[in-house]
Design a protein around this motif. Structure first.
Motif, PDB file in Angstrom:
ATOM      1  N   ALA A  40       0.831  -1.214   0.000  1.00 29.27           N
ATOM      2  CA  ALA A  40       0.000   0.000   0.000  1.00 29.27           C
ATOM      3  C   ALA A  40       0.858   1.254   0.000  1.00 29.27           C
ATOM      4  O   ALA A  40       0.582   2.209  -0.732  1.00 29.27           O
ATOM      5  CB  ALA A  40      -0.931  -0.003   1.208  1.00 29.27           C
ATOM      6  N   LEU A  41       1.906   1.263   0.828  1.00 28.17           N
ATOM      7  CA  LEU A  41       2.786   2.437   0.884  1.00 28.17           C
ATOM      8  C   LEU A  41       3.479   2.673  -0.453  1.00 28.17           C
ATOM      9  O   LEU A  41       3.546   3.806  -0.938  1.00 28.17           O
ATOM     10  CB  LEU A  41       3.818   2.264   1.998  1.00 28.17           C
ATOM     11  N   ALA A  42       3.987   1.622  -1.060  1.00 33.41           N
ATOM     12  CA  ALA A  42       4.675   1.756  -2.351  1.00 33.41           C
ATOM     13  C   ALA A  42       3.714   2.191  -3.454  1.00 33.41           C
ATOM     14  O   ALA A  42       4.028   3.089  -4.246  1.00 33.41           O
ATOM     15  CB  ALA A  42       5.347   0.430  -2.723  1.00 33.41           C
ATOM     16  N   ARG A  43       2.545   1.584  -3.502  1.00 32.83           N
ATOM     17  CA  ARG A  43       1.592   1.915  -4.567  1.00 32.83           C
ATOM     18  C   ARG A  43       0.980   3.291  -4.373  1.00 32.83           C
ATOM     19  O   ARG A  43       0.636   3.963  -5.343  1.00 32.83           O
ATOM     20  CB  ARG A  43       0.531   0.847  -4.662  1.00 32.83           C
ATOM     21  N   ALA A  65      -1.135   1.560  11.160  1.00 29.33           N
ATOM     22  CA  ALA A  65       0.238   2.008  10.893  1.00 29.33           C
ATOM     23  C   ALA A  65       0.352   2.590   9.486  1.00 29.33           C
ATOM     24  O   ALA A  65       0.989   3.630   9.289  1.00 29.33           O
ATOM     25  CB  ALA A  65       1.217   0.850  11.071  1.00 29.33           C
ATOM     26  N   VAL A  66      -0.280   1.939   8.517  1.00 34.21           N
ATOM     27  CA  VAL A  66      -0.258   2.447   7.133  1.00 34.21           C
ATOM     28  C   VAL A  66      -0.891   3.837   7.081  1.00 34.21           C
ATOM     29  O   VAL A  66      -0.336   4.765   6.489  1.00 34.21           O
ATOM     30  CB  VAL A  66      -0.991   1.482   6.172  1.00 34.21           C
ATOM     31  N   ALA A  67      -2.054   3.994   7.705  1.00 32.96           N
ATOM     32  CA  ALA A  67      -2.741   5.285   7.694  1.00 32.96           C
ATOM     33  C   ALA A  67      -1.882   6.369   8.330  1.00 32.96           C
ATOM     34  O   ALA A  67      -1.788   7.488   7.805  1.00 32.96           O
ATOM     35  CB  ALA A  67      -4.080   5.180   8.422  1.00 32.96           C
ATOM     36  N   SER A  68      -1.238   6.048   9.429  1.00 28.83           N
ATOM     37  CA  SER A  68      -0.377   7.016  10.107  1.00 28.83           C
ATOM     38  C   SER A  68       0.785   7.445   9.209  1.00 28.83           C
ATOM     39  O   SER A  68       1.096   8.642   9.109  1.00 28.83           O
ATOM     40  CB  SER A  68       0.158   6.408  11.402  1.00 28.83           C
ATOM     41  N   LEU A  69       1.409   6.492   8.536  1.00 27.64           N
ATOM     42  CA  LEU A  69       2.533   6.814   7.648  1.00 27.64           C
ATOM     43  C   LEU A  69       2.075   7.613   6.421  1.00 27.64           C
ATOM     44  O   LEU A  69       2.758   8.532   5.984  1.00 27.64           O
ATOM     45  CB  LEU A  69       3.251   5.533   7.214  1.00 27.64           C
ATOM     46  N   ILE A  70       0.917   7.264   5.889  1.00 32.70           N
ATOM     47  CA  ILE A  70       0.376   7.990   4.721  1.00 32.70           C
ATOM     48  C   ILE A  70       0.012   9.416   5.114  1.00 32.70           C
ATOM     49  O   ILE A  70       0.315  10.379   4.394  1.00 32.70           O
ATOM     50  CB  ILE A  70      -0.853   7.249   4.141  1.00 32.70           C
ATOM     51  N   LYS A  71      -0.633   9.603   6.262  1.00 33.41           N
ATOM     52  CA  LYS A  71      -1.059  10.939   6.680  1.00 33.41           C
ATOM     53  C   LYS A  71       0.118  11.861   6.997  1.00 33.41           C
ATOM     54  O   LYS A  71      -0.034  13.081   6.974  1.00 33.41           O
ATOM     55  CB  LYS A  71      -1.995  10.851   7.896  1.00 33.41           C
ATOM     56  N   ALA A  72       1.283  11.287   7.274  1.00 34.09           N
ATOM     57  CA  ALA A  72       2.464  12.102   7.567  1.00 34.09           C
ATOM     58  C   ALA A  72       3.108  12.659   6.300  1.00 34.09           C
ATOM     59  O   ALA A  72       3.982  13.521   6.379  1.00 34.09           O
ATOM     60  CB  ALA A  72       3.486  11.276   8.354  1.00 34.09           C
ATOM     61  N   ARG A  73       2.686  12.196   5.152  1.00 28.90           N
ATOM     62  CA  ARG A  73       3.259  12.644   3.877  1.00 28.90           C
ATOM     63  C   ARG A  73       2.646  13.968   3.440  1.00 28.90           C
ATOM     64  O   ARG A  73       1.560  14.351   3.871  1.00 28.90           O
ATOM     65  CB  ARG A  73       3.012  11.588   2.795  1.00 28.90           C
ATOM     66  N   ALA A  74       3.355  14.640   2.548  1.00 30.85           N
ATOM     67  CA  ALA A  74       2.829  15.885   1.983  1.00 30.85           C
ATOM     68  C   ALA A  74       1.624  15.567   1.098  1.00 30.85           C
ATOM     69  O   ALA A  74       1.658  14.610   0.319  1.00 30.85           O
ATOM     70  CB  ALA A  74       3.914  16.569   1.163  1.00 30.85           C
ATOM     71  N   ASP A  75       0.561  16.330   1.240  1.00 28.73           N
ATOM     72  CA  ASP A  75      -0.652  16.195   0.448  1.00 28.73           C
ATOM     73  C   ASP A  75      -1.186  14.754   0.420  1.00 28.73           C
ATOM     74  O   ASP A  75      -1.338  14.162  -0.645  1.00 28.73           O
ATOM     75  CB  ASP A  75      -0.402  16.702  -0.982  1.00 28.73           C
ATOM     76  N   PRO A  76      -1.486  14.205   1.602  1.00 28.71           N
ATOM     77  CA  PRO A  76      -1.944  12.812   1.653  1.00 28.71           C
ATOM     78  C   PRO A  76      -3.373  12.656   1.143  1.00 28.71           C
ATOM     79  O   PRO A  76      -4.158  13.615   1.153  1.00 28.71           O
ATOM     80  CB  PRO A  76      -1.883  12.486   3.145  1.00 28.71           C
ATOM     81  N   PRO A  77      -3.725  11.437   0.708  1.00 23.12           N
ATOM     82  CA  PRO A  77      -5.113  11.188   0.315  1.00 23.12           C
ATOM     83  C   PRO A  77      -6.014  11.095   1.538  1.00 23.12           C
ATOM     84  O   PRO A  77      -5.539  10.961   2.667  1.00 23.12           O
ATOM     85  CB  PRO A  77      -5.024   9.820  -0.382  1.00 23.12           C
ATOM     86  N   ARG A  78      -7.302  11.163   1.309  1.00 22.54           N
ATOM     87  CA  ARG A  78      -8.271  10.877   2.371  1.00 22.54           C
ATOM     88  C   ARG A  78      -8.194   9.388   2.661  1.00 22.54           C
ATOM     89  O   ARG A  78      -7.885   8.588   1.776  1.00 22.54           O
ATOM     90  CB  ARG A  78      -9.691  11.223   1.927  1.00 22.54           C
ATOM     91  N   ILE A  79      -8.494   9.011   3.899  1.00 22.78           N
ATOM     92  CA  ILE A  79      -8.427   7.605   4.281  1.00 22.78           C
ATOM     93  C   ILE A  79      -9.718   7.209   4.973  1.00 22.78           C
ATOM     94  O   ILE A  79     -10.214   7.926   5.846  1.00 22.78           O
ATOM     95  CB  ILE A  79      -7.229   7.354   5.208  1.00 22.78           C
ATOM     96  N   VAL A  80     -10.244   6.059   4.572  1.00 20.13           N
ATOM     97  CA  VAL A  80     -11.369   5.442   5.246  1.00 20.13           C
ATOM     98  C   VAL A  80     -10.884   4.095   5.751  1.00 20.13           C
ATOM     99  O   VAL A  80     -10.378   3.280   4.988  1.00 20.13           O
ATOM    100  CB  VAL A  80     -12.580   5.246   4.286  1.00 20.13           C
ATOM    101  N   MET A  81     -11.020   3.886   7.051  1.00 21.89           N
ATOM    102  CA  MET A  81     -10.613   2.626   7.669  1.00 21.89           C
ATOM    103  C   MET A  81     -11.792   1.676   7.667  1.00 21.89           C
ATOM    104  O   MET A  81     -12.934   2.095   7.850  1.00 21.89           O
ATOM    105  CB  MET A  81     -10.134   2.853   9.104  1.00 21.89           C
ATOM    106  N   MET A  82     -11.518   0.376   7.468  1.00 28.40           N
ATOM    107  CA  MET A  82     -12.575  -0.625   7.453  1.00 28.40           C
ATOM    108  C   MET A  82     -12.048  -1.914   8.056  1.00 28.40           C
ATOM    109  O   MET A  82     -10.840  -2.117   8.153  1.00 28.40           O
ATOM    110  CB  MET A  82     -13.060  -0.867   6.020  1.00 28.40           C
ATOM    111  N   THR A  83     -12.959  -2.789   8.451  1.00 24.74           N
ATOM    112  CA  THR A  83     -12.568  -4.112   8.930  1.00 24.74           C
ATOM    113  C   THR A  83     -13.762  -5.046   8.834  1.00 24.74           C
ATOM    114  O   THR A  83     -14.916  -4.605   8.868  1.00 24.74           O
ATOM    115  CB  THR A  83     -12.027  -4.066  10.369  1.00 24.74           C
ATOM    116  N   LEU A  84     -13.476  -6.315   8.660  1.00 22.79           N
ATOM    117  CA  LEU A  84     -14.522  -7.346   8.635  1.00 22.79           C
ATOM    118  C   LEU A  84     -14.539  -8.142   9.918  1.00 22.79           C
ATOM    119  O   LEU A  84     -15.321  -9.051  10.071  1.00 22.79           O
ATOM    120  CB  LEU A  84     -14.307  -8.284   7.442  1.00 22.79           C
ATOM    121  N   ASP A  85     -13.656  -7.826  10.853  1.00 21.38           N
ATOM    122  CA  ASP A  85     -13.576  -8.585  12.116  1.00 21.38           C
ATOM    123  C   ASP A  85     -14.739  -8.298  13.003  1.00 21.38           C
ATOM    124  O   ASP A  85     -15.297  -7.290  13.083  1.00 21.38           O
ATOM    125  CB  ASP A  85     -12.281  -8.246  12.868  1.00 21.38           C
TER     126      ASP A  85
END
Length: 85
Positions: A40-43, A65-85
């Motif tokens: 996800a981070l690479a793509r 962790a992925v969301a935290s790393l993505i949000k720390a970047r310049a001009d990050p995308p919006r993020i929606v978290m989901m789970t099936l658990d």
């Protein structure tokens, strides 16, 4: 009208594919599916999505962790978290 560019991140390939198909049928531009946090981070760098749908529960680098790393970047995308658990 510009379509929202989306990346689906889930370690379950069947769910990721179903989610991508649903989004594509509803006028979203699905850029990619990623099946791990590292992928996800690479793509995200190469695809530059407007929105990322990220599974919270993934082995290794989890969705939070992925969301935290993505949000720390310049001009990050919006993020929606989901789970099936």
């Amino acid at each position: 009208m510009k379509r929202i560019r989306v990346m689906v991140v889930d370690d379950n390939p069947q769910f990721a594919s179903a989610a991508a198909q649903f989004l594509a049928r509803n006028d979203f531009e699905v850029l990619a599916n990623a099946h791990s946090g590292g992928e996800a981070l690479a793509r995200a760098d190469s695809e530059q999505p407007d929105l990322m749908l990220i599974d919270i529960s993934m082995p290794g680098l989890n969705g939070l962790a992925v969301a935290s790393l993505i949000k720390a970047r310049a001009d990050p995308p919006r993020i929606v978290m989901m789970t099936l658990d």
